[in-house]
Structures are given as C-alpha cells and as structure tokens.
Design a protein around this motif. Sequence first.
Motif, PDB file in Angstrom:
ATOM      1  N   SER A 133       0.856  -1.185   0.000  1.00 35.37           N
ATOM      2  CA  SER A 133       0.000   0.000   0.000  1.00 35.37           C
ATOM      3  C   SER A 133       0.894   1.236   0.000  1.00 35.37           C
ATOM      4  O   SER A 133       2.006   1.224   0.535  1.00 35.37           O
ATOM      5  N   GLY A 134       0.380   2.260  -0.617  1.00 36.03           N
ATOM      6  CA  GLY A 134       1.194   3.460  -0.741  1.00 36.03           C
ATOM      7  C   GLY A 134       2.029   3.482  -1.995  1.00 36.03           C
ATOM      8  O   GLY A 134       2.819   4.397  -2.206  1.00 36.03           O
ATOM      9  N   THR A 135       1.881   2.487  -2.805  1.00 38.24           N
ATOM     10  CA  THR A 135       2.617   2.435  -4.072  1.00 38.24           C
ATOM     11  C   THR A 135       1.627   2.464  -5.227  1.00 38.24           C
ATOM     12  O   THR A 135       0.603   1.780  -5.189  1.00 38.24           O
ATOM     13  N   THR A 136       1.945   3.247  -6.193  1.00 31.11           N
ATOM     14  CA  THR A 136       1.091   3.372  -7.367  1.00 31.11           C
ATOM     15  C   THR A 136       1.922   3.111  -8.621  1.00 31.11           C
ATOM     16  O   THR A 136       3.048   3.603  -8.734  1.00 31.11           O
ATOM     17  N   ILE A 137       1.359   2.354  -9.505  1.00 33.73           N
ATOM     18  CA  ILE A 137       2.071   2.083 -10.763  1.00 33.73           C
ATOM     19  C   ILE A 137       1.483   2.973 -11.849  1.00 33.73           C
ATOM     20  O   ILE A 137       0.258   3.007 -12.041  1.00 33.73           O
ATOM     21  N   SER A 138       2.334   3.664 -12.514  1.00 35.56           N
ATOM     22  CA  SER A 138       1.865   4.517 -13.612  1.00 35.56           C
ATOM     23  C   SER A 138       2.056   3.847 -14.968  1.00 35.56           C
ATOM     24  O   SER A 138       1.348   4.157 -15.924  1.00 35.56           O
ATOM     25  N   ALA A 139       2.990   2.956 -15.084  1.00 35.61           N
ATOM     26  CA  ALA A 139       3.205   2.239 -16.347  1.00 35.61           C
ATOM     27  C   ALA A 139       3.852   0.899 -16.038  1.00 35.61           C
ATOM     28  O   ALA A 139       4.707   0.803 -15.160  1.00 35.61           O
ATOM     29  N   LEU A 140       3.397  -0.067 -16.757  1.00 40.63           N
ATOM     30  CA  LEU A 140       3.943  -1.416 -16.572  1.00 40.63           C
ATOM     31  C   LEU A 140       4.077  -2.065 -17.943  1.00 40.63           C
ATOM     32  O   LEU A 140       3.092  -2.163 -18.689  1.00 40.63           O
ATOM     33  N   CYS A 200       4.791   5.543  -8.428  1.00 41.89           N
ATOM     34  CA  CYS A 200       5.024   6.475  -7.334  1.00 41.89           C
ATOM     35  C   CYS A 200       4.910   5.729  -6.011  1.00 41.89           C
ATOM     36  O   CYS A 200       4.190   4.741  -5.902  1.00 41.89           O
ATOM     37  N   ALA A 201       5.629   6.257  -5.057  1.00 41.06           N
ATOM     38  CA  ALA A 201       5.535   5.710  -3.701  1.00 41.06           C
ATOM     39  C   ALA A 201       5.469   6.881  -2.727  1.00 41.06           C
ATOM     40  O   ALA A 201       5.920   7.996  -3.050  1.00 41.06           O
ATOM     41  N   LYS A 202       4.899   6.618  -1.593  1.00 38.78           N
ATOM     42  CA  LYS A 202       4.716   7.699  -0.630  1.00 38.78           C
ATOM     43  C   LYS A 202       6.057   8.254  -0.143  1.00 38.78           C
ATOM     44  O   LYS A 202       6.175   9.427   0.167  1.00 38.78           O
ATOM     45  N   SER A 203       7.017   7.376  -0.072  1.00 43.09           N
ATOM     46  CA  SER A 203       8.334   7.803   0.419  1.00 43.09           C
ATOM     47  C   SER A 203       9.396   6.869  -0.145  1.00 43.09           C
ATOM     48  O   SER A 203       9.076   5.831  -0.759  1.00 43.09           O
ATOM     49  N   GLY A 215      14.293  19.260  -7.500  1.00 42.67           N
ATOM     50  CA  GLY A 215      13.272  19.772  -8.406  1.00 42.67           C
ATOM     51  C   GLY A 215      12.750  18.762  -9.390  1.00 42.67           C
ATOM     52  O   GLY A 215      12.284  19.112 -10.467  1.00 42.67           O
ATOM     53  N   VAL A 216      12.858  17.514  -9.070  1.00 44.92           N
ATOM     54  CA  VAL A 216      12.343  16.476  -9.974  1.00 44.92           C
ATOM     55  C   VAL A 216      10.828  16.498  -9.937  1.00 44.92           C
ATOM     56  O   VAL A 216      10.225  16.497  -8.866  1.00 44.92           O
ATOM     57  N   SER A 217      10.256  16.516 -11.100  1.00 49.01           N
ATOM     58  CA  SER A 217       8.798  16.574 -11.160  1.00 49.01           C
ATOM     59  C   SER A 217       8.201  15.222 -10.827  1.00 49.01           C
ATOM     60  O   SER A 217       8.797  14.169 -11.069  1.00 49.01           O
ATOM     61  N   THR A 218       7.039  15.277 -10.279  1.00 45.37           N
ATOM     62  CA  THR A 218       6.362  14.033  -9.954  1.00 45.37           C
ATOM     63  C   THR A 218       5.823  13.403 -11.217  1.00 45.37           C
ATOM     64  O   THR A 218       5.510  14.073 -12.195  1.00 45.37           O
ATOM     65  N   GLY A 219       5.694  12.102 -11.206  1.00 38.29           N
ATOM     66  CA  GLY A 219       5.202  11.388 -12.360  1.00 38.29           C
ATOM     67  C   GLY A 219       3.695  11.443 -12.445  1.00 38.29           C
ATOM     68  O   GLY A 219       3.035  12.025 -11.580  1.00 38.29           O
ATOM     69  N   PHE A 262       9.486   6.291  -9.070  1.00 41.97           N
ATOM     70  CA  PHE A 262      10.527   5.266  -9.205  1.00 41.97           C
ATOM     71  C   PHE A 262      10.342   4.493 -10.499  1.00 41.97           C
ATOM     72  O   PHE A 262       9.259   4.484 -11.103  1.00 41.97           O
ATOM     73  N   SER A 263      11.407   3.864 -10.879  1.00 45.01           N
ATOM     74  CA  SER A 263      11.380   2.987 -12.058  1.00 45.01           C
ATOM     75  C   SER A 263      12.266   1.784 -11.756  1.00 45.01           C
ATOM     76  O   SER A 263      13.387   1.940 -11.267  1.00 45.01           O
ATOM     77  N   ALA A 264      11.749   0.628 -12.019  1.00 39.99           N
ATOM     78  CA  ALA A 264      12.500  -0.593 -11.705  1.00 39.99           C
ATOM     79  C   ALA A 264      12.346  -1.607 -12.835  1.00 39.99           C
ATOM     80  O   ALA A 264      11.371  -1.581 -13.589  1.00 39.99           O
ATOM     81  N   THR A 265      13.309  -2.446 -12.907  1.00 39.84           N
ATOM     82  CA  THR A 265      13.284  -3.528 -13.901  1.00 39.84           C
ATOM     83  C   THR A 265      13.181  -4.861 -13.169  1.00 39.84           C
ATOM     84  O   THR A 265      13.962  -5.121 -12.243  1.00 39.84           O
ATOM     85  N   VAL A 266      12.229  -5.668 -13.606  1.00 38.76           N
ATOM     86  CA  VAL A 266      12.018  -6.981 -12.995  1.00 38.76           C
ATOM     87  C   VAL A 266      12.338  -8.047 -14.042  1.00 38.76           C
ATOM     88  O   VAL A 266      11.700  -8.100 -15.091  1.00 38.76           O
ATOM     89  N   VAL A 267      13.321  -8.852 -13.748  1.00 34.64           N
ATOM     90  CA  VAL A 267      13.752  -9.893 -14.691  1.00 34.64           C
ATOM     91  C   VAL A 267      13.299 -11.249 -14.159  1.00 34.64           C
ATOM     92  O   VAL A 267      13.570 -11.598 -13.000  1.00 34.64           O
ATOM     93  N   PHE A 268      12.635 -11.988 -15.005  1.00 36.21           N
ATOM     94  CA  PHE A 268      12.151 -13.317 -14.628  1.00 36.21           C
ATOM     95  C   PHE A 268      13.170 -14.385 -15.044  1.00 36.21           C
ATOM     96  O   PHE A 268      14.101 -14.120 -15.795  1.00 36.21           O
TER      97      PHE A 268
END
Lengths: 267, 234
Positions: A114-121, A166-169, A201-205, A215-221
């Motif tokens: 909770s507190g995490t939102t995905i904007s693109a996957l 996005c994440a709350k923190s 000054g990074v803009s929010t997504g 945030f942006s992360a890569t998940v490798v299976f």
Amino acid sequence: MRAVNLIPSEQRAGASVGAGRSEGVAYAVLALIAGFALLAFLYGSAHHQVASRRAQAASLSAQAQQAQSAAEQLAPYTSFIALREQRTQAVASLAESRFDWAHAFHEFGRVLPSGTTISALGGTIAGGAATSSLSLSQSSSAATAAATATGATPAGSIPTFTVSGCAKSQPTVALTLQRLRLIDGVKEVTLQSSASSGSGGVSTGPGCTGRDATFSATVVFDPLPASSAVAAVAKTVSDPDAGSASASSTSAPSTSAATTTSTGVAK
Amino acid sequence: MSRERTALIAVALVAILGAVWLLVVSPERKQANQLSAQVIAAKSQLASAESKEASARTAQSQYATAYAAVVSLGKAVPASDEVPALIDQLTQASNQKNVDFNSITSGGSGSSGTSASAAAASASSALPFTFAFEGSYFALEHLMRQLADFAKLTPKGTIRVSGRLLTIQSVKLAPSGSLTSPNKLTGTVTATAYTMPATASPTLTSPTGSSSPASSTTSAASSPTAPATVTVNP
C-alpha cells in the motif's frame, strides 16, 4: 579203390559259407535292392518335403503380399495418425513454451505494498522475436515423421518487466523492491531510479501527488524452460466448443490481495 | 578268387549306391533344406506384413478421433491466417472480460489488418500482431488468461483448444487518459499467431473408395464442424 567224396562241393569244409552256387551274387543283388529301397525312401521323403515346403512358401508369400497390400491401402490412415501426432506435439510445444503473462500480472497486483502506485507497466520477452517458426513435415512413413515447433518465445528467452510508479516515500520504494522480489519466478529486481519531488526539483510522475517519490524498476524473470518433455506426453486434444459441455476457459486468479490505492493503474 | 570277387561286388555296390545318393537323393535333400529357409523367411515376411496391417487397421479405427483432434488443432493453428476468426475470438474474449478491444495491427510495422492476408500468402508460419485493449488492470489480467487459454496444455497432457494459439511477446500497460474512467488502462499486446504449413495435409483415400482431403484445418477456425468423438474434459 578210389575214395569218392560224396559231400557237395559247396558244403565241403573250407568253402565260403552261404555263397551257394551264385557265389554271393544273390546277396549282392539283395543288398543292392535294399540300398535302392533306402535311397528311394530318402528321395521320396525329400521330394515330399520339397513339394510341401514349396507350397507353404508360396502360400506364405501370397498371404504376406495380401497383408502388405492391405497395409498399403490403409497407409493414408497411418500417415494421418502420424500427422495428428506431429501437430499435437507442435501445438503442445508452442503452448507450453509461453510465458504466463496473466500470472505475472496477478503477482504484481498481489505483492505491491500500500502506498505504491504504478503509472506504467510493460513487459517483453527478450530474444524471442526473430526465431518463431512452426514446421511440420509429412512423410509416408510414420517413423520418419518429424515435427518442430519453435514459438515466438523459445526456451531460454528472458521475460523482463519495467515498472514505473510512485511511492509515498523512499522507504516505500525500498519496500516495493523487496516485494517485487517475492513474485513467482522473478530472478532479479533492479532499481533504475527513485526520486522525490523535493530532491533537486524532480517533477512528480503521472498519478503522483505531493512529495511522492517516482521510481522505475526492472524486474527480470527466470528464462523460459524447455518444453520438449511436456510436449512428448501430449496425446489428446479436447475441444470445448465441439461438445455440449462447454468448459470454462479460465479460472481467474483472486484479486483480493491487492490493497494498494492506485491512481495510475487501477486495482 | 572267390574273395576277390566278393570284394569287387561290394565295391561296385557301394559305388552304385553312392552315385545314386550323390546324383539323385542329395540334391533333393539340399533343395528341401533351401526351401525350409525360404519358408522361414516367408514366415518372417508375413509376420512383418501382418504387423503393418494391424497397425494400419488400428490407425483406421482411430481415424475419427484423429480427425476430430486435427480439426481442433486447426482451430489453434489453422492452415491460413484466419484473421476474421481471430478478430471474432478477441472480441468475444474482450466482451467476456469487460475489456474494450480497440485495434489489431498486423506485424510490427503499424500496417492495417489487411496486410495479414499478405503475410499469410507468403507462406509465413508465424503471424505477428499488435492488439490494443482498454480496461481495468485485473480485467486486462483476466483477458491475458483468456488469450492463453485459447490453446492450453493441461497438467494431464491434454491440449484444450477453444481458439487461436497466441504467443504473447510483450505487454504494455499505461493509463488510457480517459477522464470518465480514470482507472482504465490501455494495454498494448504484441503477440504471434501461427499457421500450419499447407504441405502437411495428406489426401486420404478411404477403403470404400471415397476420397476425402485431410486438410480440414483450412476452415477449421471459422467452421468448427468437428465430429461427435471429440473429447471434452470437464
């Protein structure tokens, strides 16, 4: 007086026993007759064997030709069965070599805190696009039939997802990365970037509010496994549409685990 | 003199009998032995032919089942591109999962769907498509499941076919930007469908004399007229 031997000359002592007047010729004739009789018997026996075996061989050959002819007449059926086997194995191989996208998406929904939102996957399977082929060769002999099927995602291809959100923190970002590692089949989770709106000054997504960290992360299976062993056991094909009992095609995974309030990606 | 004569007679006797043996009896026995070998070979040949015939008869008895299986497999991997049937299946699946099916694009070049026919005409066995859907996250997830289950290998080893076999290569989810439905996502799916090489279809000649082409997969996707022997797993 002169002594006269009254014993017949052939019976006198010293004469050959049984020679008789013919001096053994009669015995020779008898032996010859006996020998001829024996040879005649052997010849007759062999002649009979020749005749019977010749007839038997002819009969067997005729039966073999008849069976061969029947088999050749039914050869299309044999070829068709072989064709069925090829296609079944090819389709089974293709079906089994696929990545389970639905399960992956279900897992993403399950593990995100909770507190995490995905904007693109986005997910893609590396190394698979150039080698898709389906080859079925039909041969007159079932023994030489061959089927090869290489899907668009062959064995060894690596599914890779890119998650942006996005994440709350920042600690929530760290928690998100830990949770992503819990996804079934994930090999590696790599953070690409994580920045809060107050840092430089990074803009929010998109979908982020206030001081959320984007945030942006890569998940490798794990690489896709080979499916030859599974395809080898596939023997039957069922068609839900062909029968009256229409089977439900999917059992959707439970969605109750998702508790994240999302703005970008709805859950 | 008498002994010499007897010996002479005996030798002559043996010579005569030996000559008869060598010239008459022995060749016949040799021929009998040769024919015995021929009989054994013929028996082996007969056994092989009978085995082939039995195998062929078994195949004949399985024809109906095999035909149904091939028809079903033709639904998953048809002989031609069968794009209309694919669109129908995608539309139906989308409607079932409350997802909007927005577009289908053949290949990766962004061309229209008509070029899918051209791709099939060039005997390509893999047809790349790009689909665009719109729906909620879990609706799209369920749609992914539905697409995968068009042709599915069950744990029992049975292939369950209800539509086109698709291999998804990439999926991208992004907000649709719809003001009325902020939770909706646009899902862009790159997938590959397959066609069966046409040369793989033999021509069957039934024992009754009627000839029936086995290329049932040509129209299998659009006309699933499978015999009643299709196995249906609950």
